[in-house]
Design a protein around this motif. Sequence first.
Motif, PDB file in Angstrom:
ATOM      1  N   ILE A  66       0.839  -1.202   0.000  1.00  0.00           N
ATOM      2  CA  ILE A  66       0.000   0.000   0.000  1.00  0.00           C
ATOM      3  C   ILE A  66       0.876   1.255   0.000  1.00  0.00           C
ATOM      4  O   ILE A  66       0.650   2.191  -0.779  1.00  0.00           O
ATOM      5  CB  ILE A  66      -0.947   0.008   1.229  1.00  0.00           C
ATOM      6  N   LYS A  67       1.891   1.283   0.854  1.00  0.00           N
ATOM      7  CA  LYS A  67       2.780   2.448   0.935  1.00  0.00           C
ATOM      8  C   LYS A  67       3.488   2.708  -0.391  1.00  0.00           C
ATOM      9  O   LYS A  67       3.764   3.859  -0.748  1.00  0.00           O
ATOM     10  CB  LYS A  67       3.833   2.230   2.034  1.00  0.00           C
ATOM     11  N   ASN A  68       3.781   1.616  -1.118  1.00  0.00           N
ATOM     12  CA  ASN A  68       4.529   1.743  -2.380  1.00  0.00           C
ATOM     13  C   ASN A  68       3.632   2.006  -3.586  1.00  0.00           C
ATOM     14  O   ASN A  68       4.117   2.061  -4.717  1.00  0.00           O
ATOM     15  CB  ASN A  68       5.340   0.472  -2.627  1.00  0.00           C
ATOM     16  N   GLY A  69       2.311   2.122  -3.350  1.00  0.00           N
ATOM     17  CA  GLY A  69       1.412   2.433  -4.465  1.00  0.00           C
ATOM     18  C   GLY A  69       0.797   1.222  -5.133  1.00  0.00           C
ATOM     19  O   GLY A  69       0.269   1.345  -6.246  1.00  0.00           O
ATOM     20  N   GLY A  70       0.828   0.057  -4.459  1.00  0.00           N
ATOM     21  CA  GLY A  70       0.223  -1.134  -5.027  1.00  0.00           C
ATOM     22  C   GLY A  70      -1.225  -1.298  -4.600  1.00  0.00           C
ATOM     23  O   GLY A  70      -1.777  -0.477  -3.858  1.00  0.00           O
ATOM     24  N   LEU A  71      -1.847  -2.378  -5.082  1.00  0.00           N
ATOM     25  CA  LEU A  71      -3.248  -2.680  -4.762  1.00  0.00           C
ATOM     26  C   LEU A  71      -3.325  -3.918  -3.876  1.00  0.00           C
ATOM     27  O   LEU A  71      -2.725  -4.943  -4.176  1.00  0.00           O
ATOM     28  CB  LEU A  71      -4.058  -2.936  -6.038  1.00  0.00           C
ATOM     29  N   VAL A  72      -4.096  -3.818  -2.797  1.00  0.00           N
ATOM     30  CA  VAL A  72      -4.314  -4.945  -1.886  1.00  0.00           C
ATOM     31  C   VAL A  72      -5.814  -5.104  -1.664  1.00  0.00           C
ATOM     32  O   VAL A  72      -6.484  -4.143  -1.264  1.00  0.00           O
ATOM     33  CB  VAL A  72      -3.613  -4.733  -0.534  1.00  0.00           C
ATOM     34  N   ALA A  73      -6.338  -6.279  -1.916  1.00  0.00           N
ATOM     35  CA  ALA A  73      -7.743  -6.564  -1.606  1.00  0.00           C
ATOM     36  C   ALA A  73      -7.831  -7.017  -0.155  1.00  0.00           C
ATOM     37  O   ALA A  73      -7.106  -7.921   0.264  1.00  0.00           O
ATOM     38  CB  ALA A  73      -8.289  -7.635  -2.537  1.00  0.00           C
ATOM     39  N   MET A  74      -8.713  -6.376   0.589  1.00  0.00           N
ATOM     40  CA  MET A  74      -8.818  -6.675   2.022  1.00  0.00           C
ATOM     41  C   MET A  74     -10.258  -7.028   2.382  1.00  0.00           C
ATOM     42  O   MET A  74     -11.208  -6.493   1.800  1.00  0.00           O
ATOM     43  CB  MET A  74      -8.345  -5.481   2.850  1.00  0.00           C
ATOM     44  N   PRO A  75     -10.422  -7.930   3.346  1.00  0.00           N
ATOM     45  CA  PRO A  75     -11.776  -8.257   3.796  1.00  0.00           C
ATOM     46  C   PRO A  75     -12.305  -7.172   4.714  1.00  0.00           C
ATOM     47  O   PRO A  75     -11.561  -6.593   5.512  1.00  0.00           O
ATOM     48  CB  PRO A  75     -11.569  -9.566   4.569  1.00  0.00           C
ATOM     49  N   THR A  76     -13.579  -6.856   4.585  1.00  0.00           N
ATOM     50  CA  THR A  76     -14.267  -6.028   5.576  1.00  0.00           C
ATOM     51  C   THR A  76     -15.512  -6.801   6.007  1.00  0.00           C
ATOM     52  O   THR A  76     -15.793  -7.874   5.476  1.00  0.00           O
ATOM     53  CB  THR A  76     -14.672  -4.645   5.033  1.00  0.00           C
ATOM     54  N   GLU A  77     -16.252  -6.261   6.960  1.00  0.00           N
ATOM     55  CA  GLU A  77     -17.460  -6.944   7.391  1.00  0.00           C
ATOM     56  C   GLU A  77     -18.557  -6.896   6.326  1.00  0.00           C
ATOM     57  O   GLU A  77     -19.499  -7.687   6.347  1.00  0.00           O
ATOM     58  CB  GLU A  77     -17.973  -6.359   8.711  1.00  0.00           C
ATOM     59  N   THR A  78     -18.435  -5.966   5.356  1.00  0.00           N
ATOM     60  CA  THR A  78     -19.470  -5.815   4.324  1.00  0.00           C
ATOM     61  C   THR A  78     -19.128  -6.673   3.112  1.00  0.00           C
ATOM     62  O   THR A  78     -19.727  -7.705   2.875  1.00  0.00           O
ATOM     63  CB  THR A  78     -19.628  -4.337   3.949  1.00  0.00           C
ATOM     64  N   VAL A  79     -18.163  -6.227   2.312  1.00  0.00           N
ATOM     65  CA  VAL A  79     -17.644  -7.007   1.182  1.00  0.00           C
ATOM     66  C   VAL A  79     -16.131  -6.808   1.140  1.00  0.00           C
ATOM     67  O   VAL A  79     -15.580  -6.025   1.899  1.00  0.00           O
ATOM     68  CB  VAL A  79     -18.280  -6.563  -0.169  1.00  0.00           C
ATOM     69  N   TYR A  80     -15.448  -7.521   0.250  1.00  0.00           N
ATOM     70  CA  TYR A  80     -14.010  -7.316   0.087  1.00  0.00           C
ATOM     71  C   TYR A  80     -13.769  -6.004  -0.659  1.00  0.00           C
ATOM     72  O   TYR A  80     -14.478  -5.678  -1.621  1.00  0.00           O
ATOM     73  CB  TYR A  80     -13.378  -8.471  -0.689  1.00  0.00           C
ATOM     74  N   GLY A  81     -12.774  -5.237  -0.181  1.00  0.00           N
ATOM     75  CA  GLY A  81     -12.444  -3.965  -0.801  1.00  0.00           C
ATOM     76  C   GLY A  81     -11.123  -4.024  -1.536  1.00  0.00           C
ATOM     77  O   GLY A  81     -10.198  -4.744  -1.133  1.00  0.00           O
ATOM     78  N   LEU A  82     -11.017  -3.262  -2.634  1.00  0.00           N
ATOM     79  CA  LEU A  82      -9.786  -3.171  -3.416  1.00  0.00           C
ATOM     80  C   LEU A  82      -9.061  -1.906  -2.967  1.00  0.00           C
ATOM     81  O   LEU A  82      -9.452  -0.799  -3.319  1.00  0.00           O
ATOM     82  CB  LEU A  82     -10.102  -3.125  -4.910  1.00  0.00           C
ATOM     83  N   GLY A  83      -8.014  -2.083  -2.154  1.00  0.00           N
ATOM     84  CA  GLY A  83      -7.413  -0.976  -1.445  1.00  0.00           C
ATOM     85  C   GLY A  83      -6.180  -0.376  -2.089  1.00  0.00           C
ATOM     86  O   GLY A  83      -5.369  -1.078  -2.701  1.00  0.00           O
ATOM     87  N   ALA A  84      -6.046   0.955  -1.922  1.00  0.00           N
ATOM     88  CA  ALA A  84      -4.861   1.687  -2.368  1.00  0.00           C
ATOM     89  C   ALA A  84      -4.640   2.869  -1.435  1.00  0.00           C
ATOM     90  O   ALA A  84      -5.548   3.287  -0.701  1.00  0.00           O
ATOM     91  CB  ALA A  84      -5.022   2.176  -3.807  1.00  0.00           C
ATOM     92  N   ASN A  85      -3.441   3.415  -1.457  1.00  0.00           N
ATOM     93  CA  ASN A  85      -3.075   4.593  -0.678  1.00  0.00           C
ATOM     94  C   ASN A  85      -3.796   5.813  -1.248  1.00  0.00           C
ATOM     95  O   ASN A  85      -3.591   6.198  -2.399  1.00  0.00           O
ATOM     96  CB  ASN A  85      -1.552   4.782  -0.765  1.00  0.00           C
ATOM     97  N   VAL A  86      -4.651   6.439  -0.454  1.00  0.00           N
ATOM     98  CA  VAL A  86      -5.470   7.553  -0.945  1.00  0.00           C
ATOM     99  C   VAL A  86      -4.611   8.721  -1.411  1.00  0.00           C
ATOM    100  O   VAL A  86      -5.037   9.507  -2.258  1.00  0.00           O
ATOM    101  CB  VAL A  86      -6.464   8.009   0.150  1.00  0.00           C
ATOM    102  N   TYR A  87      -3.379   8.844  -0.878  1.00  0.00           N
ATOM    103  CA  TYR A  87      -2.526   9.980  -1.208  1.00  0.00           C
ATOM    104  C   TYR A  87      -1.681   9.762  -2.461  1.00  0.00           C
ATOM    105  O   TYR A  87      -0.954  10.662  -2.874  1.00  0.00           O
ATOM    106  CB  TYR A  87      -1.610  10.298  -0.025  1.00  0.00           C
ATOM    107  N   ILE A  88      -1.734   8.576  -3.046  1.00  0.00           N
ATOM    108  CA  ILE A  88      -0.965   8.319  -4.272  1.00  0.00           C
ATOM    109  C   ILE A  88      -1.956   8.201  -5.430  1.00  0.00           C
ATOM    110  O   ILE A  88      -2.616   7.167  -5.605  1.00  0.00           O
ATOM    111  CB  ILE A  88      -0.116   7.029  -4.151  1.00  0.00           C
TER     112      ILE A  88
END
Length: 315
Positions: A19-41
């Motif tokens: 995430i810090k390096n600008g990549g994409l990580v899919a993470m589980p949440t209680e709702t659905v899985y999210g496709l995560g990235a650093n909001v500042y990049i």
Amino acid sequence: MNNIYEPNEQNLNLAAQTIKNGGLVAMPTETVYGLGANVYIASAVAKIFEAKQRPFFDPLISHIAEIDFLKTYAQTDERIISLAQKFWPGPLTMVLKRTDNNAAIDLACSGLPNIAVRMPSHPVALSLIKKSGVPIVAPSANKFKSISPTTAQHVFDSLGERVDMILDGGACSVGVESTIIDVTGKNIVILRAGGTSKEDLEKFLNEKVFLSDGDPNKPSAPGQLLKHYAPEHPLRINAATRQPGEFFIGFGKIADCDLNLSPNGDLCEAAANLFAFLREADQKKDYKGLAISPIPETGLGLAINDRIRRASYKA
């Protein structure tokens, strides 16, 4: 190559560095899985739109892990903080006025003066956000307009190696996305029904909460486009019985159905099963269409009906 990882300490540290390096990580949440990235990049956020094939005018939700951080990220008041303390971590997203015009987060906000923020309750998501040290912007981890993912395998089936890492936190407990409320005005308005009910919000606030479908051509929050969460098969809603050639998803005491969201009429169970059942039904190639039973328009039923109406929309 399989990019699904067990969320142990080593892999969580690797995911945080991604995430810090600008990549994409899919993470589980209680709702659905999210496709995560650093909001500042911005380039990382752009990868989300590219991977999902999502239009850039559809804003994203930022996920945080500490309520105190909210004050540095968006304009708050006593009502906003009290809502956060009551419903976070959990399936509630608040649309807030941005504290500044930070160009780095323009893409996540689709250039709008507001920002959508929530705190997920899944321990894997919270750990990843804390280790990353930044808000993680994360829409559902699936191709745009397809069925939202509630398992790590769903993410892989939809996005494959477009994601650097998929953290496997098991099946999602809520199963529909978060409720989105606009708190930028005098009245609180639900922009998208979801995992926190209108009734619970009104009970806590002791005031009326309003509903808005939003403008599907100019979304002010995620999930407002008319065609969303769509299976490949046509979907018929509010169906009392199946028609010839249909795969029938029931609710409550329905005898003749292929799958039942909740035989006991439990809306929480139905919400948790919705996307997984739609996905399973859509894989049945011997059927010409899907049908689904009526769902009550109360509590989580509001969110379920919102999803299936958008899934059935014909452009």
